[in-house]
Structure formats: structure tokens, C-alpha cells
Design a protein around this motif. Structure first.
Motif, PDB file in Angstrom:
ATOM      1  N   GLN A 109       0.839  -1.197   0.000  1.00 37.78           N
ATOM      2  CA  GLN A 109       0.000   0.000   0.000  1.00 37.78           C
ATOM      3  C   GLN A 109       0.875   1.249   0.000  1.00 37.78           C
ATOM      4  OE1 GLN A 109      -3.344  -0.620   2.593  1.00 37.78           O
ATOM      5  NE2 GLN A 109      -3.454   1.567   2.980  1.00 37.78           N
ATOM      6  N   GLY A 110       0.546   2.175  -0.871  1.00 42.82           N
ATOM      7  CA  GLY A 110       1.302   3.429  -0.901  1.00 42.82           C
ATOM      8  C   GLY A 110       2.536   3.388  -1.782  1.00 42.82           C
ATOM      9  N   SER A 111       2.806   2.218  -2.378  1.00 40.65           N
ATOM     10  CA  SER A 111       4.018   2.105  -3.192  1.00 40.65           C
ATOM     11  C   SER A 111       3.887   2.892  -4.508  1.00 40.65           C
ATOM     12  CB  SER A 111       4.320   0.638  -3.503  1.00 40.65           C
ATOM     13  OG  SER A 111       3.228   0.041  -4.183  1.00 40.65           O
ATOM     14  N   GLY A 112       2.648   3.147  -4.894  1.00 41.71           N
ATOM     15  CA  GLY A 112       2.443   3.879  -6.147  1.00 41.71           C
ATOM     16  C   GLY A 112       1.852   2.986  -7.229  1.00 41.71           C
ATOM     17  N   LYS A 113       1.217   1.919  -6.807  1.00 41.34           N
ATOM     18  CA  LYS A 113       0.658   0.927  -7.722  1.00 41.34           C
ATOM     19  C   LYS A 113      -0.416   1.518  -8.648  1.00 41.34           C
ATOM     20  CE  LYS A 113      -0.621  -2.119  -4.981  1.00 41.34           C
ATOM     21  NZ  LYS A 113      -1.990  -1.617  -4.955  1.00 41.34           N
ATOM     22  N   THR A 115      -1.225   4.630  -9.306  1.00 42.25           N
ATOM     23  CA  THR A 115      -0.678   5.666 -10.188  1.00 42.25           C
ATOM     24  C   THR A 115       0.100   5.012 -11.324  1.00 42.25           C
ATOM     25  OG1 THR A 115      -0.343   6.918  -8.158  1.00 42.25           O
ATOM     26  CG2 THR A 115       0.593   7.845 -10.152  1.00 42.25           C
ATOM     27  N   LYS A 119      -0.105   5.273 -15.387  1.00 45.19           N
ATOM     28  CA  LYS A 119       1.079   5.717 -16.138  1.00 45.19           C
ATOM     29  C   LYS A 119       1.426   4.720 -17.237  1.00 45.19           C
ATOM     30  CE  LYS A 119       3.623   8.097 -12.417  1.00 45.19           C
ATOM     31  NZ  LYS A 119       4.791   7.962 -11.518  1.00 45.19           N
ATOM     32  N   ARG A 141     -10.761  -1.350  -0.609  1.00 43.35           N
ATOM     33  CA  ARG A 141     -10.651   0.101  -0.582  1.00 43.35           C
ATOM     34  C   ARG A 141     -11.355   0.710  -1.791  1.00 43.35           C
ATOM     35  NH1 ARG A 141      -5.348   2.874  -0.294  1.00 43.35           N
ATOM     36  NH2 ARG A 141      -4.860   1.467  -2.019  1.00 43.35           N
ATOM     37  N   GLN A 147     -10.022   5.976  -7.424  1.00 51.53           N
ATOM     38  CA  GLN A 147      -8.802   6.669  -7.867  1.00 51.53           C
ATOM     39  C   GLN A 147      -8.367   6.160  -9.250  1.00 51.53           C
ATOM     40  OE1 GLN A 147      -5.428   5.704  -5.427  1.00 51.53           O
ATOM     41  NE2 GLN A 147      -4.013   7.009  -6.565  1.00 51.53           N
ATOM     42  N   THR A 248       9.173   3.319  -8.118  1.00 47.34           N
ATOM     43  CA  THR A 248       8.504   4.622  -8.109  1.00 47.34           C
ATOM     44  C   THR A 248       9.252   5.656  -7.265  1.00 47.34           C
ATOM     45  OG1 THR A 248       7.197   4.090  -6.164  1.00 47.34           O
ATOM     46  CG2 THR A 248       6.247   3.503  -8.280  1.00 47.34           C
ATOM     47  N   LYS A 249       8.826   6.878  -7.426  1.00 45.62           N
ATOM     48  CA  LYS A 249       9.318   8.023  -6.633  1.00 45.62           C
ATOM     49  C   LYS A 249      10.826   8.237  -6.801  1.00 45.62           C
ATOM     50  CE  LYS A 249       5.538   6.808  -3.628  1.00 45.62           C
ATOM     51  NZ  LYS A 249       4.959   6.622  -2.335  1.00 45.62           N
ATOM     52  N   GLY A 274       9.247   5.477 -11.911  1.00 45.46           N
ATOM     53  CA  GLY A 274       8.267   6.555 -11.774  1.00 45.46           C
ATOM     54  C   GLY A 274       9.015   7.803 -11.346  1.00 45.46           C
ATOM     55  N   GLY A 276       7.452  11.052 -10.889  1.00 39.22           N
ATOM     56  CA  GLY A 276       6.574  12.159 -10.528  1.00 39.22           C
ATOM     57  C   GLY A 276       5.167  11.639 -10.304  1.00 39.22           C
ATOM     58  N   GLU A 277       4.286  12.541  -9.875  1.00 34.33           N
ATOM     59  CA  GLU A 277       2.917  12.105  -9.553  1.00 34.33           C
ATOM     60  C   GLU A 277       2.012  12.054 -10.779  1.00 34.33           C
ATOM     61  OE1 GLU A 277       1.176  13.244  -5.820  1.00 34.33           O
ATOM     62  OE2 GLU A 277       2.873  14.567  -5.433  1.00 34.33           O
TER      63      GLU A 277
HETATM   64  P1  GDP Z   1      -0.910   2.584  -4.068  1.00 37.31           P
HETATM   65  O1  GDP Z   1      -1.480   2.568  -2.678  1.00 37.31           O
HETATM   66  O2  GDP Z   1       0.248   1.651  -4.190  1.00 37.31           O
HETATM   67  O3  GDP Z   1      -1.919   2.369  -5.146  1.00 37.31           O
HETATM   68  O4  GDP Z   1      -0.250   4.027  -4.275  1.00 37.31           O
HETATM   69  P2  GDP Z   1      -0.757   5.312  -5.078  1.00 37.31           P
HETATM   70  O5  GDP Z   1      -0.700   5.055  -6.552  1.00 37.31           O
HETATM   71  O6  GDP Z   1      -2.055   5.771  -4.521  1.00 37.31           O
HETATM   72  O7  GDP Z   1       0.424   6.327  -4.722  1.00 37.31           O
HETATM   73  C1  GDP Z   1       0.703   6.746  -3.413  1.00 37.31           C
HETATM   74  C2  GDP Z   1       1.236   8.172  -3.453  1.00 37.31           C
HETATM   75  O8  GDP Z   1       2.504   8.192  -4.118  1.00 37.31           O
HETATM   76  C3  GDP Z   1       0.347   9.125  -4.233  1.00 37.31           C
HETATM   77  O9  GDP Z   1       0.329  10.367  -3.563  1.00 37.31           O
HETATM   78  C4  GDP Z   1       1.040   9.264  -5.588  1.00 37.31           C
HETATM   79  O10 GDP Z   1       0.789  10.496  -6.211  1.00 37.31           O
HETATM   80  C5  GDP Z   1       2.488   9.142  -5.177  1.00 37.31           C
HETATM   81  N1  GDP Z   1       3.353   8.637  -6.248  1.00 37.31           N
HETATM   82  C6  GDP Z   1       3.208   7.493  -6.973  1.00 37.31           C
HETATM   83  N2  GDP Z   1       4.230   7.357  -7.847  1.00 37.31           N
HETATM   84  C7  GDP Z   1       5.030   8.432  -7.686  1.00 37.31           C
HETATM   85  C8  GDP Z   1       6.269   8.879  -8.300  1.00 37.31           C
HETATM   86  O11 GDP Z   1       6.863   8.224  -9.174  1.00 37.31           O
HETATM   87  N3  GDP Z   1       6.791  10.048  -7.835  1.00 37.31           N
HETATM   88  C9  GDP Z   1       6.183  10.780  -6.857  1.00 37.31           C
HETATM   89  N4  GDP Z   1       6.776  11.916  -6.465  1.00 37.31           N
HETATM   90  N5  GDP Z   1       5.042  10.390  -6.256  1.00 37.31           N
HETATM   91  C10 GDP Z   1       4.468   9.250  -6.666  1.00 37.31           C
END
Ligand code: GDP
Length: 296
Positions: A109-113, A115, A119, A141, A147, A248-249, A274, A276-277
Motif C-alpha cells: 500500500q502506498g508504493s504507487g501501484k 498511479t 502511467k 478500498r 482513484q 517509483t518516486k 516513476g 513524478g505524480e
Molecule cells: P498505491 O497505494 O500503491 O496504489 O499508491 P498510489 O498510486 O495511490 O500512490 C501513493 C502516493 O505516491 C500518491 O500520492 C502518488 O501520487 C504518489 N506517487 C506514486 N508514484 C510516484 C512517483 O513516481 N513520484 C512521486 N513523487 N510520487 C508518486
């Protein structure tokens, strides 16, 4: 990413000034600096050990050509080894199957899946002119499903609505059937993330995997979590065969431990980063470009 590594690596050849050759004695301090830099970047210890040993062996066997300094030779060796560590070349997505090619995304959770799902869809649409359908199996969720639906609309892809009362594997199958009937090229399936890999997550994703038989199973990891990212990916890979990783990030101030440890710890390539957002912020991962960036 990698700013600290860059600064530290810029310094490692200072010990070699005025030297004519690379010797066991004169590379000691440089190797110590490389080791410190990698540990500080949170690279996993076994990876650091192997890396240093490779450099030591190659440095001692290296001929220093007249036109080069020992420092330049050492940097070239470090560069080559960094590239090797990250997997040599960019490994592209494999979509070579009867459409729809299914891409399964997993991660904490929160890894950026979520998003990353959007992408990736955008990248496939824009770069490869693919017709992409997305769905989410995160029945726990509804906000996550919402989202993904929003992001999908933003990029003009097709969202397959999830029935939160159905089992995740059933949603996946229904989406696959729809994508097949409607002649989509690619189906991207987002799954529920947890705070840590647990038995429930694994069982569920195994069921989804069995239902879909995806050509790509990508593990999404947050580069800010350093070598833990690589360890989580390895734990996951032990139960389910991954075909790659999305890191990511990488636009943040991650130290690089994840990028440098994942390949060796999992045997799997980082396919994308990744940066950016926004949905456009995804890049194929090129080990040589990153190595050059680290070495300035
Ligand atoms: P999930 O819980 O794995 O589905 O994660 P989310 O896709 O909701 O992403 C969690 C947070 O990380 C969000 O605020 C996204 O905008 C942010 N995020 C995801 N990928 C990136 C990235 O490559 N760069 C940055 N800066 N933020 C990211």
C-alpha cells in the motif's frame, strides 16, 4: 535520486592522484570510499560486498593505457559494474501474446501501484498505440478503485468497473472476458496492497494470477524504502513469479539502495521508473544512463 551517491563517488579517485598504476595498496582507500557510499545509499550488504570484490579484481587486472589516469580507469570499471549490477540493458515489456496481453500489478500500500497502472496505460497508448483497459481488484478500498477510475478517465483509457461484492479473481476474470470481447490489446489489473506482504495478500494474488495467466507480473516498489524495497520484492518473487519491477518516486531524494539492490536480490529487472505524480511521469529504466548519472 542518487545525489548523495553522486557526491560521494566524485571523491573516490582523489586517492589515486599522482599514481602510475592501480595496485592493491593504492586502491584500498578508493574501495573503502565506494563501500561507504553504497552503504550510505542503503544498498544491501551482500550486494555491496560482491560489488567491491568485482571492482577490486578488475582494477588489479587492469592495464592503465598511457592516455588515461588510474583514476579514469577505476571510474570506468565502477561504471561498468554499476551497469552490470542494474541489469545491463533496458528490459522492455513483453506483450508478445494473443491479445489482450495482461499486466498484473502488485505492491505494498502506498508504493504507487494505482498511479503506475495509469502511467503504464498512458505509455502504452502513446508510445505503442495500444488500446488499454484497466481494472482494480482492490475490493477493500473503494477509494482505490475510484482513484483508478478517475485516472483512467484522465488518460482516455477504458475502465472496467469492479464489483466490490465479488472476489478479486472474479473481477479479474470478468475484466479479461470484456477486454477479450472488445478487442483490447492490453489489460492492466491493479491489486490490493497491504502494509506488508502477508499470507492473505499472497493467496489472493496467486488466485488472481491463476485466473489471468498474465504475461507480465510487475512488482511496484517505492524507491524511498531503500534496500527494504528489494527485500520485499524478493519475498514476493519467492511465491509468485515476477517478470519485472516498477521503481517509483525516483524523482524524490531516494538514496539509490533500491535501484542498486533489486536486480541482484530478485534476479528481476527494473523495467520502469516513476519520476513524478503525473500520469506522464514514467520512464523506461536504462542502467547505463543511471550509472552515468551517478558518476557525474
Ligand atoms: P498505491 O497505494 O500503491 O496504489 O499508491 P498510489 O498510486 O495511490 O500512490 C501513493 C502516493 O505516491 C500518491 O500520492 C502518488 O501520487 C504518489 N506517487 C506514486 N508514484 C510516484 C512517483 O513516481 N513520484 C512521486 N513523487 N510520487 C508518486
Amino acid at each position: 535520486m542518487f545525489n548523495t551517491l553522486q557526491t560521494r563517488f566524485g571523491d573516490v579517485v582523489k586517492h589515486l592522484r599522482g599514481q602510475a598504476r592501480l595496485t592493491e595498496e593504492n586502491i584500498k582507500d578508493s574501495l573503502r570510499d565506494v563501500r561507504m557510499a553504497l552503504l550510505e545509499a542503503d544498498v544491501a550488504l551482500p550486494v555491496v560486498r560482491d560489488f567491491i570484490e568485482q571492482i577490486r579484481v578488475r582494477a588489479l587486472g587492469a592495464e592503465v593505457a598511457r592516455s588515461l589516469t588510474p583514476g579514469q580507469v577505476l571510474i570506468k570499471i565502477v561504471h561498468d559494474e554499476l551497469v552490470k549490477l542494474m541489469g545491463e540493458v533496458n528490459e522492455t515489456l513483453n506483450l508478445n501474446t494473443q491479445p489482450p496481453a495482461v499486466i498484473l500489478l502488485a505492491g505494498l500500500q502506498g508504493s504507487g501501484k494505482t498511479t503506475s497502472a495509469a502511467k503504464l496505460a498512458r505509455w502504452l497508448q502513446e508510445r505503442h498505440k495500444k488500446r488499454v483497459m484497466l481494472t482494480s481488484c482492490d475490493v477493500y478500498r473503494p477509494a482505490a478503485i475510484e482513484q483508478l477510475a478517475t485516472l483512467t478517465a484522465e488518460i482516455n483509457a477504458t475502465f472496467f468497473p469492479s464489483d466490490v461484492h465479488a472476489k478479486p479473481a472474479q473481477i479479474a476474470l470478468a475484466a479479461l472476458e470484456a477486454a477479450h470481447k472488445q478487442l483490447y490489446d492490453v489489460l492492466i489489473v491493479d491489486t490490493a496492497g497491504r502494509l506488508a506482504i502477508d499470507a492473505m495478500m499472497m493467496t489472493e494474488i496467486q488466485q488472481i494470477h491463476a485466473a489471468l495467466n498474465p504475461i507480465e507480473t510487475l512488482f511496484v516498489v517505492d524507491s524511498m524504502t531503500g534496500q527494504d524495497a528489494a527485500k520485499t520484492a524478493r519475498a514476493f518473487h519467492e511465491t509468485l513469479p515476477l517478470t519485472g519491477v516498477i521503481l517509483t518516486k525516483a524523482d524524490g531524494d531516494a538514496r539509490g539502495g533500491a535501484a542498486l539492490s533489486i536486480r541482484q536480490l530478485t534476479g528481476q529487472p527494473i523495467k520502469f521508473i516513476g519520476v513524478g505524480e503525473k500520469t506522464a511521469a514514467l520512464e523506461p529504466f536504462y542502467p547505463d544512463r543511471l550509472a552515468s548519472r551517478i558518476l557525474g
